[in-house]
Scaffold this active site. Structure first.
Site, PDB file in Angstrom:
ATOM      1  N   HIS A  20     -64.506 -69.803  43.318  1.00 46.00           N
ATOM      2  CA  HIS A  20     -64.553 -68.103  43.592  1.00 46.00           C
ATOM      3  C   HIS A  20     -65.847 -67.914  44.421  1.00 46.00           C
ATOM      4  CE1 HIS A  20     -61.674 -66.537  40.501  1.00 46.00           C
ATOM      5  NE2 HIS A  20     -61.645 -67.681  40.240  1.00 46.00           N
ATOM      6  N   ASP A 120     -66.317 -60.026  42.521  1.00 50.16           N
ATOM      7  CA  ASP A 120     -64.945 -60.498  42.057  1.00 50.16           C
ATOM      8  C   ASP A 120     -64.063 -59.967  41.218  1.00 50.16           C
ATOM      9  OD1 ASP A 120     -63.213 -62.850  41.467  1.00 50.16           O
ATOM     10  OD2 ASP A 120     -64.588 -64.194  42.081  1.00 50.16           O
TER      11      ASP A 120
END
Length: 422
Positions: A20, A120
């Site tokens: 990520h 995110d």
């Protein structure tokens, strides 16, 4: 307090796993390269890992990095099966620290107050809580739940999200690491729910187009003498762990397939086994001339090498997928049945299956899969080229972020949903 800041100040917060962090860093590079002020906020553990990389300082010269505690002890293994610990700790420890950091930036930062936060997508609930505390609209999250053997005709939850958006006032949009020609039907469902949908993928390729990337690794030299499309690249990512038995099944499968291979085996990848005890001597001898094993490899450079066969869309390299957790199953299904750019091993892990599936990809279905792979690779490269959809969407994203400063809109939240974990 009298300082005048002409550029927006963007704070970026990824989920604390490398799969990520990397795409979020790509976005940070692109925004910083456009002249925006960007602060990249990592957990202390991952910030330390990043700063140890040899190319760190030269690769991100204009980014401002900060770290924040996630409350976990230094010796916590931080493997996928323990991500629940991360989530709990984020809520109890990191959330109040994050809120305090935003307030501090508003008062004291040389970069000026935070204009917007790019977070995110998996951090939805965390960002939602902070957003409500700050009196701003919560971000939205999208969930896909379908039988993987059925064609996706609807996206459950869209109606709920649409009603929720009617009650919200400030979510600016979402950034997606994909491109229009790859996932057009799904994007059509998403677009009406948000003011802005910025599809700017493949991010790694867009960074190379806009900024350039000259990282070269010596591990590629082992592939230079190999024929075109003859090397199997094997990588299980940054956190997956396997048993010694599973490792041996893969090794025997690779041996029996007759293929040359480049394999990334992390030191912490095999459960309960030291690296020196992983592979029987006779098996190592049998593959001495056609294997290269490393602790780490620059994946994008490896995939771009003409001899490598497995992974990935941007590089035009077909994939064999062995899904383990998270979004792997869905991704693998799309690779095999949706886009037809590779094969899905599903949950099997035996040497005969691995041998057969490698031979199938490299010989029996090679032309069919390569043809599909080449098509999507061309579409990906078209999207990041001047005038392409991702190229233009990045330009629009940058322009919109600059407008936040002009309009004096502060502390907006944009949800980023990183595509395909590597």
């Amino acid at each position: 307090m009298g300082r005048q800041h002409q550029q927006p100040h963007i704070l970026m917060l990824p989920f604390p796993l490398l799969g990520h962090i990397k795409p979020m860093l790509n976005i940070a590079q692109l925004l910083s390269n456009a002249g925006l002020q960007v602060t990249f906020l990592n957990t202390e553990h991952n910030h330390h890992r990043l700063t140890q990389l040899q190319e760190f300082s030269t690769h991100f010269p204009t980014l401002h990095f900060e770290s924040i505690s996630n409350g976990l002890p230094k010796d916590h293994p931080r493997t996928f099966d323990l991500t629940k610990d991360m989530v709990i700790s984020f809520k109890s420890v990191t959330k109040p620290l994050f809120r305090k950091m935003l307030a501090e930036y508003s008062r004291n930062s040389d970069l000026g107050p935070v204009t917007c936060v790019i977070v995110d997508g998996i951090m939805y609930s965390f960002a939602n809580d902070v957003a409500e505390e700050l009196g701003i609209r919560p971000p939205l999250q999208i969930a896909l739940k379908e039988d993987l053997d059925q064609e996706i005709k609807t996206v459950p939850g869209m109606e709920f999200l649409l009603r929720r958006q009617d009650r919200s006032t400030i979510t600016s949009g979402i950034i997606l690491n994909t491109f229009d020609d790859l996932e057009g039907p799904i994007l059509c469902h998403i677009a009406p729910l948000f003011p802005n949908v910025y599809t700017i993928g493949p991010l790694n390729a867009l960074v190379k187009t806009k900024i350039g990337d000259d990282i070269i690794s010596q591990c590629l030299s082992s592939s230079n003498s190999k024929p075109l499309r003859s090397v199997v690249y094997v990588s299980f990512g940054s956190i997956a762990r396997v048993t010694r038995s599973q490792l041996l099944e893969f090794w025997y499968g690779l041996v029996n397939s007759g293929a040359s291979f480049l394999w990334v085996i992390r030191r912490d990848m095999i459960e309960g086994v030291k690296k020196d005890d992983m592979i029987p001597m006779e098996l190592e001898e049998a593959t001495k001339e056609r294997r290269f094993v490393v602790d780490w490899a620059p994946q994008e450079d490896v995939l771009a090498h003409s001899a490598v066969v497995l992974e990935s869309n941007d590089a035009g390299v077909p994939m064999i997928c062995w899904p383990l957790f998270g979004d792997h199953q869905l991704n693998s299904r799309w690779v095999s049945e949706g886009w037809k750019i590779g094969l899905d091993m599903k949950d099997t892990c035996d040497r005969s299956t691995i041998e057969i599936i490698i031979k199938t990809l490299m010989k029996h279905r090679r032309e069919e899969i390569i043809k599909s792979m080449d098509r999507f690779s061309k579409l990906a490269h078209d999207s990041i080229s001047p005038g392409g959809s991702s190229y233009n969407n990045l330009k629009k994203l940058i322009e919109d972020l600059k407008q936040y400063m002009i309009k004096k809109v502060h502390q907006q939240i944009i949800c980023s949903f990183p595509y395909k974990e590597q």
